[in-house]
Design an enzyme around this catalytic site. Structure first.
Site, PDB file in Angstrom:
ATOM      1  N   GLY A 177       9.174  -9.780  73.366  1.00 37.52           N
ATOM      2  CA  GLY A 177       9.430  -8.890  74.213  1.00 37.52           C
ATOM      3  C   GLY A 177       8.969  -7.450  73.753  1.00 37.52           C
ATOM      4  N   ARG A 333      30.636 -25.813  97.447  1.00 41.03           N
ATOM      5  CA  ARG A 333      29.467 -25.615  96.669  1.00 41.03           C
ATOM      6  C   ARG A 333      29.830 -24.383  96.070  1.00 41.03           C
ATOM      7  N   GLY A 401      17.840 -19.655 105.188  1.00 43.96           N
ATOM      8  CA  GLY A 401      16.823 -19.010 105.080  1.00 43.96           C
ATOM      9  C   GLY A 401      16.617 -17.601 104.616  1.00 43.96           C
ATOM     10  N   GLU A 424      15.738 -17.288  73.107  1.00 47.71           N
ATOM     11  CA  GLU A 424      17.063 -17.437  72.204  1.00 47.71           C
ATOM     12  C   GLU A 424      17.337 -18.963  72.074  1.00 47.71           C
TER      13      GLU A 424
HETATM   14  C1  LIG Z   1      17.340  -9.864  80.867  1.00 51.92           C
HETATM   15  C2  LIG Z   1      18.106 -10.217  79.622  1.00 51.92           C
HETATM   16  C3  LIG Z   1      19.394 -10.623  79.949  1.00 51.92           C
HETATM   17  C4  LIG Z   1      20.506 -10.896  79.168  1.00 51.92           C
HETATM   18  C5  LIG Z   1      20.384 -10.807  77.518  1.00 51.92           C
HETATM   19  C6  LIG Z   1      21.546  -9.955  77.351  1.00 51.92           C
HETATM   20  C7  LIG Z   1      21.443  -9.173  76.112  1.00 51.92           C
HETATM   21  C8  LIG Z   1      20.369  -9.795  74.933  1.00 51.92           C
HETATM   22  C9  LIG Z   1      19.767  -8.568  74.654  1.00 51.92           C
HETATM   23  C10 LIG Z   1      18.323  -8.811  74.360  1.00 51.92           C
HETATM   24  C11 LIG Z   1      17.704 -10.220  74.754  1.00 51.92           C
HETATM   25  C12 LIG Z   1      16.812 -10.016  75.770  1.00 51.92           C
HETATM   26  C13 LIG Z   1      15.924 -10.789  75.904  1.00 51.92           C
HETATM   27  C14 LIG Z   1      15.734 -12.035  75.280  1.00 51.92           C
HETATM   28  C15 LIG Z   1      14.884 -12.112  74.115  1.00 51.92           C
HETATM   29  C16 LIG Z   1      14.608 -13.633  73.695  1.00 51.92           C
HETATM   30  C17 LIG Z   1      14.376 -13.415  72.108  1.00 51.92           C
HETATM   31  C18 LIG Z   1      14.195 -14.778  71.540  1.00 51.92           C
HETATM   32  O1  LIG Z   1      13.915 -15.646  72.298  1.00 51.92           O
HETATM   33  S1  LIG Z   1      13.964 -14.827  69.974  1.00 51.92           S
HETATM   34  C19 LIG Z   1      13.256 -16.310  69.366  1.00 51.92           C
HETATM   35  C20 LIG Z   1      14.665 -17.198  69.476  1.00 51.92           C
HETATM   36  N1  LIG Z   1      14.380 -18.209  68.921  1.00 51.92           N
HETATM   37  C21 LIG Z   1      15.175 -19.619  68.715  1.00 51.92           C
HETATM   38  O2  LIG Z   1      16.286 -19.446  69.345  1.00 51.92           O
HETATM   39  C22 LIG Z   1      14.716 -20.651  67.894  1.00 51.92           C
HETATM   40  C23 LIG Z   1      15.547 -21.804  67.968  1.00 51.92           C
HETATM   41  N2  LIG Z   1      15.524 -22.481  66.832  1.00 51.92           N
HETATM   42  C24 LIG Z   1      16.818 -22.286  65.810  1.00 51.92           C
HETATM   43  O3  LIG Z   1      17.487 -21.633  65.888  1.00 51.92           O
HETATM   44  C25 LIG Z   1      16.461 -23.141  64.633  1.00 51.92           C
HETATM   45  O4  LIG Z   1      14.979 -23.522  64.240  1.00 51.92           O
HETATM   46  C26 LIG Z   1      16.984 -24.492  64.707  1.00 51.92           C
HETATM   47  C27 LIG Z   1      16.927 -25.347  65.994  1.00 51.92           C
HETATM   48  C28 LIG Z   1      18.549 -24.097  64.406  1.00 51.92           C
HETATM   49  C29 LIG Z   1      16.645 -25.589  63.395  1.00 51.92           C
HETATM   50  O5  LIG Z   1      16.704 -24.645  62.386  1.00 51.92           O
HETATM   51  P1  LIG Z   1      16.469 -25.685  60.993  1.00 51.92           P
HETATM   52  O6  LIG Z   1      15.328 -26.455  61.090  1.00 51.92           O
HETATM   53  O7  LIG Z   1      16.508 -24.618  59.897  1.00 51.92           O
HETATM   54  O8  LIG Z   1      17.915 -26.309  61.022  1.00 51.92           O
HETATM   55  P2  LIG Z   1      18.420 -27.716  60.868  1.00 51.92           P
HETATM   56  O9  LIG Z   1      18.819 -28.238  62.002  1.00 51.92           O
HETATM   57  O10 LIG Z   1      17.790 -28.447  59.546  1.00 51.92           O
HETATM   58  O11 LIG Z   1      19.761 -27.121  60.274  1.00 51.92           O
HETATM   59  C30 LIG Z   1      19.934 -26.545  58.977  1.00 51.92           C
HETATM   60  C31 LIG Z   1      21.423 -25.970  58.930  1.00 51.92           C
HETATM   61  O12 LIG Z   1      21.571 -24.654  59.305  1.00 51.92           O
HETATM   62  C32 LIG Z   1      22.588 -24.569  60.496  1.00 51.92           C
HETATM   63  N3  LIG Z   1      22.020 -23.518  61.230  1.00 51.92           N
HETATM   64  C33 LIG Z   1      20.898 -23.577  62.009  1.00 51.92           C
HETATM   65  N4  LIG Z   1      20.696 -22.470  62.705  1.00 51.92           N
HETATM   66  C34 LIG Z   1      21.817 -21.434  62.167  1.00 51.92           C
HETATM   67  C35 LIG Z   1      22.437 -20.318  62.798  1.00 51.92           C
HETATM   68  N5  LIG Z   1      21.720 -19.784  63.586  1.00 51.92           N
HETATM   69  N6  LIG Z   1      23.566 -19.852  62.176  1.00 51.92           N
HETATM   70  C36 LIG Z   1      24.107 -20.642  61.148  1.00 51.92           C
HETATM   71  N7  LIG Z   1      23.662 -21.809  60.695  1.00 51.92           N
HETATM   72  C37 LIG Z   1      22.683 -22.585  61.291  1.00 51.92           C
HETATM   73  C38 LIG Z   1      22.465 -25.919  60.795  1.00 51.92           C
HETATM   74  O13 LIG Z   1      23.731 -26.204  61.444  1.00 51.92           O
HETATM   75  C39 LIG Z   1      22.507 -27.042  59.568  1.00 51.92           C
HETATM   76  O14 LIG Z   1      23.513 -26.792  58.886  1.00 51.92           O
HETATM   77  P3  LIG Z   1      24.089 -28.118  58.144  1.00 51.92           P
HETATM   78  O15 LIG Z   1      24.045 -29.382  59.184  1.00 51.92           O
HETATM   79  O16 LIG Z   1      22.943 -28.118  57.035  1.00 51.92           O
HETATM   80  O17 LIG Z   1      25.449 -27.695  57.668  1.00 51.92           O
HETATM   81  C1  LIG Z   2      11.045 -14.823  78.849  1.00 52.17           C
HETATM   82  C2  LIG Z   2      10.740 -15.253  77.253  1.00 52.17           C
HETATM   83  C3  LIG Z   2      11.008 -13.928  76.283  1.00 52.17           C
HETATM   84  C4  LIG Z   2      10.938 -14.440  74.967  1.00 52.17           C
HETATM   85  N1  LIG Z   2      11.412 -13.177  73.951  1.00 52.17           N
HETATM   86  C5  LIG Z   2      11.011 -13.751  72.764  1.00 52.17           C
HETATM   87  C6  LIG Z   2      11.115 -12.631  71.836  1.00 52.17           C
HETATM   88  O1  LIG Z   2      11.408 -11.448  72.174  1.00 52.17           O
HETATM   89  N2  LIG Z   2      10.986 -12.839  70.580  1.00 52.17           N
HETATM   90  C7  LIG Z   2      10.653 -13.938  70.181  1.00 52.17           C
HETATM   91  O2  LIG Z   2      10.255 -14.421  68.949  1.00 52.17           O
HETATM   92  N3  LIG Z   2      10.306 -15.254  71.127  1.00 52.17           N
HETATM   93  C8  LIG Z   2      10.735 -14.969  72.380  1.00 52.17           C
HETATM   94  N4  LIG Z   2      10.668 -15.952  73.021  1.00 52.17           N
HETATM   95  C9  LIG Z   2      10.363 -17.203  72.709  1.00 52.17           C
HETATM   96  C10 LIG Z   2      11.593 -18.288  73.164  1.00 52.17           C
HETATM   97  O3  LIG Z   2      12.178 -17.874  72.046  1.00 52.17           O
HETATM   98  C11 LIG Z   2      10.794 -19.634  72.720  1.00 52.17           C
HETATM   99  O4  LIG Z   2      10.023 -20.017  74.162  1.00 52.17           O
HETATM  100  C12 LIG Z   2      12.212 -20.708  72.844  1.00 52.17           C
HETATM  101  O5  LIG Z   2      12.918 -20.470  71.706  1.00 52.17           O
HETATM  102  C13 LIG Z   2      11.505 -21.983  73.049  1.00 52.17           C
HETATM  103  O6  LIG Z   2      10.781 -22.541  71.960  1.00 52.17           O
HETATM  104  P1  LIG Z   2       9.379 -23.206  72.483  1.00 52.17           P
HETATM  105  O7  LIG Z   2       8.649 -22.203  73.412  1.00 52.17           O
HETATM  106  O8  LIG Z   2       8.843 -23.366  71.254  1.00 52.17           O
HETATM  107  O9  LIG Z   2       9.699 -24.472  73.257  1.00 52.17           O
HETATM  108  P2  LIG Z   2       9.605 -26.060  72.725  1.00 52.17           P
HETATM  109  O10 LIG Z   2      10.262 -26.390  71.598  1.00 52.17           O
HETATM  110  O11 LIG Z   2       8.005 -25.898  72.495  1.00 52.17           O
HETATM  111  O12 LIG Z   2      10.210 -26.770  73.970  1.00 52.17           O
HETATM  112  C14 LIG Z   2       9.324 -27.675  74.827  1.00 52.17           C
HETATM  113  C15 LIG Z   2      10.300 -28.852  75.135  1.00 52.17           C
HETATM  114  O13 LIG Z   2      10.480 -29.285  74.188  1.00 52.17           O
HETATM  115  C16 LIG Z   2      11.714 -29.878  73.830  1.00 52.17           C
HETATM  116  N5  LIG Z   2      12.229 -30.039  72.509  1.00 52.17           N
HETATM  117  C17 LIG Z   2      11.584 -29.203  71.532  1.00 52.17           C
HETATM  118  N6  LIG Z   2      12.325 -29.593  70.075  1.00 52.17           N
HETATM  119  C18 LIG Z   2      12.836 -30.762  70.636  1.00 52.17           C
HETATM  120  C19 LIG Z   2      13.654 -31.430  69.559  1.00 52.17           C
HETATM  121  N7  LIG Z   2      13.839 -31.292  68.356  1.00 52.17           N
HETATM  122  N8  LIG Z   2      14.501 -32.485  70.209  1.00 52.17           N
HETATM  123  C20 LIG Z   2      14.347 -32.602  71.673  1.00 52.17           C
HETATM  124  N9  LIG Z   2      13.704 -31.835  72.353  1.00 52.17           N
HETATM  125  C21 LIG Z   2      12.957 -31.010  71.786  1.00 52.17           C
HETATM  126  C22 LIG Z   2      12.641 -28.805  74.535  1.00 52.17           C
HETATM  127  O14 LIG Z   2      13.806 -29.237  75.017  1.00 52.17           O
HETATM  128  C23 LIG Z   2      11.474 -28.560  75.751  1.00 52.17           C
HETATM  129  O15 LIG Z   2      11.970 -29.265  76.733  1.00 52.17           O
HETATM  130  C24 LIG Z   2      10.838 -15.694  74.617  1.00 52.17           C
HETATM  131  C25 LIG Z   2      10.603 -16.831  75.533  1.00 52.17           C
HETATM  132  C26 LIG Z   2      10.568 -16.355  76.909  1.00 52.17           C
HETATM  133  C27 LIG Z   2      10.502 -17.413  77.853  1.00 52.17           C
END
Ligand SMILES: CC/C=C\C/C=C\C/C=C\C/C=C\CCCCC(=O)SCCNC(=O)CCNC(=O)[C@H](O)C(C)(C)COP(=O)(O)OP(=O)(O)OC[C@H]1O[C@@H](n2cnc3c(N)ncnc32)[C@H](O)[C@@H]1OP(=O)(O)O
Ligand SMILES: Cc1cc2nc3c(=O)[nH]c(=O)nc-3n(C[C@H](O)[C@H](O)[C@H](O)COP(=O)(O)OP(=O)(O)OC[C@H]3O[C@@H](n4cnc5c(N)ncnc54)[C@H](O)[C@@H]3O)c2cc1C
Length: 663
Positions: A177, A333, A401, A424
């Site tokens: 974003g 609900r 509606g 996130e």
């Molecule tokens: C309109 C807006 C309204 C409300 C919002 C209000 C305010 C917010 C302000 C701004 C936001 C506005 C808009 C939203 C913008 C959205 C922005 C984004 O989407 S940014 C992109 C976000 N992306 C993701 O979230 C990606 C998700 N994936 C992951 O986090 C990781 O890949 C994973 C799924 C956690 C897997 O990671 P990895 O493969 O490295 O991990 P493992 O499973 O092998 O785990 C290893 C080890 O690490 C630990 N761990 C994983 N993550 C974390 C962490 N974050 N912190 C601490 N530890 C972590 C995990 O538990 C494992 O531990 P172990 O088992 O080894 O002990």
């Molecule tokens: C409105 C919006 C704003 C965003 N803003 C930002 C931003 O500011 N910065 C940024 O970096 N990103 C941003 N993103 C990206 C966002 O963080 C990702 O889209 C999100 O983390 C999901 O990842 P993906 O799109 O790869 O989904 P995918 O991982 O491709 O998910 C597709 C499907 O696969 C399933 N899936 C994936 N992995 C697994 C698994 N291991 N096991 C079982 N099921 C699985 C999911 O549950 C889902 O049903 C934004 C997305 C949106 C929609």
């Protein structure tokens, strides 16, 4: 003309001190005063008008968002607003914008992952908005799998620079974003390559656009990814695409709190866990949980007020028809959603405390609570956003509606909110993280004492065999009975998963095979956290006539509603019998009757202005019908009586039908 309050009779019925409840909802008298003052300031300023959003083209909509963001900044500067007041102002402006990412992710990423020197250099620029930042992590090919990101940051020891590059189409940054049209800088996540070795993903500060004329810098290709779901809604945001073609940045623009690269090209890891690279996500997940109660309470406020205004069937002797809020189905609900809004408010407060606590510990090199903080933020983000998105849609249906009209505010609220289930961290992916945490806890029982939110596992032997002691419906009002049922269910589901996992030779294969069950166990654990924190909240002193009693009713509704909805879990794990389930349902019905006279006051306690609600159906005075009628005539389609296109498309058709009829 004097304003008539069509909901006055409802307000008169309430049995508690609404002003005191407003303070409980806001969190403190200070938080209430701040919220009240800033929301009124925004509502009274025509510069923040938002009722025309769904009618604008994307370009006009976006330009209008830019105008509002600039106007908000001017207001903040002119009025010398504090950081807290400024954040509230942006909240009440209620329009997703690049500033959300600048303040919500770019600044926190520098704070959390930058060294002291990096913070001193970049934060003052960001605070004054002399640079505008975004958070560029997700790529076209990978979002959930952060370790799968492909963008590279290769250290060049000759020049003391990193070369940021997008080697494939799928490595294009996609979604951030603010990136599409506004951000001058990004925290770009890339694979750190030093001396030919890949050290995994790290954040880098990269300038994208000229600070003089906003044109992309050499090697940068950047744009918007296109229209998203809904009219208006999240289309005010410029989610972007970005490719790097060997873009050079100085070495000191790698965020170096977690790991460093020296001038000599040596990679060094700090004494902190590598997972801190993911720290910004933990922070934002926590804010998203706090935000869930705001979005849900908004929808609930609209649906509750409208349900009291709307009458359908049931007229006796020519008297008024029944208010739809009096139908038990409507209550069953609506009221659990009202209770959920309060539950999420309190869990948001608690999670903020947990996050502050873990941050302080990290600063003192105590990393012991990081896994729990990760599991809690991930799990609660998943649970609250799913329930909120579903809840907003349910509120739309509760309004019949008229809920489908944009002027109800509900379609846009849903369209803006629903991506919270994905961004996130996809909600299923996050629950799988909680499940990993649970399985690790179970596997270490007897070796490592579970503490905090998983502390109930210390009593696993008891929880595996305890029997529910409820004999009468009222017994379900006993917090210990509720808590034990939820603890037993969560423990039994986790232990069952762990036992099934042990049948697999390869644990990863087992985890994948059982992932649907693991997700359910994670949900049970997270619901227990919310229930237990709601109960804990009620153990505090809560001032105000009848306030605590109302909260007790809501807590019981929230808990028994979950028990009813998930009774399959409770029954199949043997935590309760069908008789207990039936008594819980009886109690729930009685609680709905208790909440009914207080329903309008309970949504008034959110203290939302009509501007913020943005809904004719939810307006404070309940004067819905004249407002709906007037609003219809404001639609641009009604600018002319005969529509544009009549001569081209309607008249020829009608004429042709006449000729056909004569044949
Ligand atoms: C309109 C807006 C309204 C409300 C919002 C209000 C305010 C917010 C302000 C701004 C936001 C506005 C808009 C939203 C913008 C959205 C922005 C984004 O989407 S940014 C992109 C976000 N992306 C993701 O979230 C990606 C998700 N994936 C992951 O986090 C990781 O890949 C994973 C799924 C956690 C897997 O990671 P990895 O493969 O490295 O991990 P493992 O499973 O092998 O785990 C290893 C080890 O690490 C630990 N761990 C994983 N993550 C974390 C962490 N974050 N912190 C601490 N530890 C972590 C995990 O538990 C494992 O531990 P172990 O088992 O080894 O002990
Ligand atoms: C409105 C919006 C704003 C965003 N803003 C930002 C931003 O500011 N910065 C940024 O970096 N990103 C941003 N993103 C990206 C966002 O963080 C990702 O889209 C999100 O983390 C999901 O990842 P993906 O799109 O790869 O989904 P995918 O991982 O491709 O998910 C597709 C499907 O696969 C399933 N899936 C994936 N992995 C697994 C698994 N291991 N096991 C079982 N099921 C699985 C999911 O549950 C889902 O049903 C934004 C997305 C949106 C929609």
């Amino acid at each position: 003309m004097e304003r008539v309050d069509h909901l006055a009779h409802e307000r008169n019925k309430s049995e508690f001190d609404v002003d005191a409840m407003k303070i409980v909802w806001a969190g403190s008298p200070h938080a209430f005063e701040l919220s009240d003052r800033i929301s009124k300031l925004v509502a009274s300023d025509p510069g923040f008008r938002k009722d025309n959003r769904t009618m604008l083209s994307r370009k006009d909509l976006f330009k209008n968002t830019l105008r509002k963001a600039a106007y908000a900044w001017k207001t903040i500067v002119d009025l010398h607003l504090s950081e807290e007041e400024a954040a509230k102002l942006r909240f009440y402006v209620d329009e997703p914008a690049y500033t959300d990412l600048h303040w919500g992710m770019f600044v926190p990423a520098i704070k959390g992952q930058g060294t002291d020197e990096q913070q001193q250099k970049w934060l003052p620029l960001a605070y004054k908005m002399q640079i505008i930042g975004c958070y560029a992590q997700t790529e076209l090919g990978h979002g959930s799998n952060v370790q799968g990101l492909e963008t590279t940051a290769t250290f060049d020891p000759q020049t003391d620079e990193f070369i940021i590059h997008s080697p494939t189409l799928t490595s294009s940054k996609w979604w951030p974003g603010g990136l599409g049209k506004v951000a001058t800088h990004a925290i770009a996540y890339a694979r750190l390559i030093v001396g030919g070795r890949d050290y995994g993903v790290n954040g880098f500060i990269v300038q994208l656009r000229s600070l003089e004329d906003h044109s992309p810098l050499p090697g940068i290709t950047v744009g918007d990814i296109g229209m998203k779901f809904g009219n208006g809604a999240y289309n005010t945001m410029d989610n972007g695409v970005l490719q790097f073609d060997h873009v050079r940045i100085p070495r000191d623009q790698m965020l170096m709190r977690v790991s460093q690269v020296t001038r000599e090209g040596k990679y060094k890891q700090s004494d902190v866990p590598r997972q801190l690279v993911y720290g910004t996500m933990v922070y934002v997940r926590q804010t998203i949980v706090a935000d869930a109660s705001c979005a849900l309470s908004r929808a609930v406020c609209i649906a509750t007020r409208y349900s009291a205004v709307r009458r359908q069937f049931g007229s006796q002797n020519g008297g008024p028809e029944t208010q739809v809020i009096d139908y038990k189905t409507q209550q069953s609900r609506l009221f659990p959603l009202l209770a959920s809004a309060y539950a999420f408010r309190f869990i948001g407060e608690w999670l903020k405390w947990l996050y502050t606590d873990v941050t302080q510990r990290l600063q003192a090199n105590d990393f012991s609570t990081l896994p729990e903080a990760h599991a809690c933020t991930a799990g609660l983000k998943s649970l609250t956003t799913t329930a909120t998105a579903d809840g907003i849609e349910e509120c739309r249906k509760l309004c019949g509606g008229h809920g489908y009209l944009c002027s109800s505010g509900l379609p846009e609220l849903f369209a803006v909110y629903v991506p919270a289930c994905t961004y996130e961290g996809d909600n299923t992916v996050l629950l799988l993280q909680v499940a990993r945490f649970l399985m690790k806890t179970v596997s270490q029982l007897g070796v490592k004492k579970p503490v905090g939110t998983i502390g109930y596992m210390t009593r696993v032997d008891h929880l595996m065999q305890c029997r529910c002691g409820v004999q009468r419906a009222e017994d379900w009002l006993n917090p210990s009975a509720l808590l034990e049922a939820f603890e037993a269910r969560a423990a039994r589901m986790s232990v069952a998963c762990a036992q099934n996992l042990s049948n697999f030779d390869n644990p990863e294969e087992g985890f994948a095979e059982l992932s649907a069950d693991l997700v359910e166990a994670a949900v049970a654990h997270c619901q227990l956290i919310i229930v237990s924190k709601f109960i804990e909240k009620l153990q505090q002193e809560i001032p105000g006539k009848g306030v605590k009693q109302q909260l007790e009713v809501l807590c019981n509704i929230y808990t028994l509603f979950l028990l009813h909805k998930h009774q399959g879990d409770f029954l199949s794990t043997g935590c309760i019998t069908p008789k207990h389930a039936s008594l819980a349902n009886d109690q729930l019905r009685s609680l709905y009757s208790q909440v009914r006279p207080n329903a309008i006051a309970l949504v008034d306690a959110f203290n939302y202005t009509d501007h913020f609600l943005g809904s004719i159906l939810g307006c404070y005075d309940g004067n819905v019908y004249p407002k709906l009628y007037e609003a219809a005539w404001e639609d641009p389609l009604n600018d002319s009586v005969v529509p544009d296109g009549y001569h081209q498309y309607i008249r020829p058709l009608l004429k042709q039908q006449i000729r056909t009829a004569r044949l």
